[in-house]
Design a protein around this motif. Structure first.
Motif: not given
Length: 246
Positions: A131-160
């Motif tokens: 299953r694949f879908s893109y993340v919306t602004r509403a989902q990020v608002a629901r999570w309550g995280v910053s742009a730095d957190t999103m980028l850091s998490c995505g970068r870490s997952n991609l690195y590994h």
């Protein structure tokens, strides 16, 4: 239809989508569904990257129609497990949002992206394999995280996700995230440049080129040969910022 809309219609046809005029603008048909698009985001196409521009629009429309995102009640810790970045042309979120707004969606329903140098953005996918879908602004608002957190998490997952040799001049694992590995410049390729930064190119979704010897001609040739082209340009990463190479 004008030339750009005709070309877009042909691209959409390859993924079983139908583009047709509508009294409100345009509509995309998929099986028994019909999605109104009030305006196609085709103004001001970069002619040097025309194929990539049009394919970005087609890919975004396909994603919005076939794999629509829904805001769920997951915590960020739960949602972060399969969060991966995608480097796309800046026109990609414009096209995705055009479909969403055609459903009378709000601005928060649009695609969540971060800028990544000239003409490029970083989008985020929730990729569970089946299953694949893109993340919306509403989902990020629901999570309550910053742009730095999103980028850091995505970068870490991609690195590994896959080992990337730090001396590689080309990354082409063909897993759909090779262009996205450009965001790993500071983690993997930080010593590959000089005082002017690290030169790289993302000619297509499944290819990343890196190195001091990377030429504009090599990037353009790779772009022309890419099944899913993104950009013919050479970029420079320097201290966390991305610019077009001079």
């Amino acid at each position: 239809m004008d030339a750009e809309a005709t070309e877009l219609g042909l691209l959409l046809g390859t993924v079983r989508l139908r583009l047709e005029p509508d009294e409100q603008g345009w509509a995309v048909g998929y099986e028994r569904e019909r999605h109104v698009i009030r305006a196609l985001p085709l103004d001001g196409l970069d002619e040097a990257a025309r194929k990539g521009e049009l394919l970005a629009v087609a890919a975004a429309i396909e994603a919005a129609v076939k794999y629509p995102s829904e805001v769920d009640a997951s915590t960020f810790r739960e949602g972060a497990a399969n969060l991966l970045p995608k480097v796309e042309r800046a026109r990609f979120p414009q096209a995705y949002d055009a479909v969403v707004y055609g459903r009378d969606g709000s601005v928060d329903d649009g695609l969540y992206t971060l800028p990544f140098g000239p003409d490029l953005v970083v989008a985020f996918a929730r990729d569970e394999g089946w299953r694949f879908s893109y993340v919306t602004r509403a989902q990020v608002a629901r999570w309550g995280v910053s742009a730095d957190t999103m980028l850091s998490c995505g970068r870490s997952n991609l690195y590994h996700r896959a080992e990337v040799p730090y001396r590689a001049t080309e990354v082409a694992t063909k897993d759909g995230y090779d262009a996205a590995r450009a965001i790993l410049m500071g983690d993997v390729f930080y010593d590959r440049g000089d005082a002017d930064g690290v030169r790289f190119a993302v000619p297509g979704r499944d290819q990343l080129l890196v190195g001091r010897e990377l030429t504009a001609e090599a990037a353009a040739q790779a772009y022309a040969a890419a099944p899913y082209p993104i950009s013919p340009k050479v970029y420079v990463w320097k201290r966390g910022l991305v610019e077009a190479a001079s």
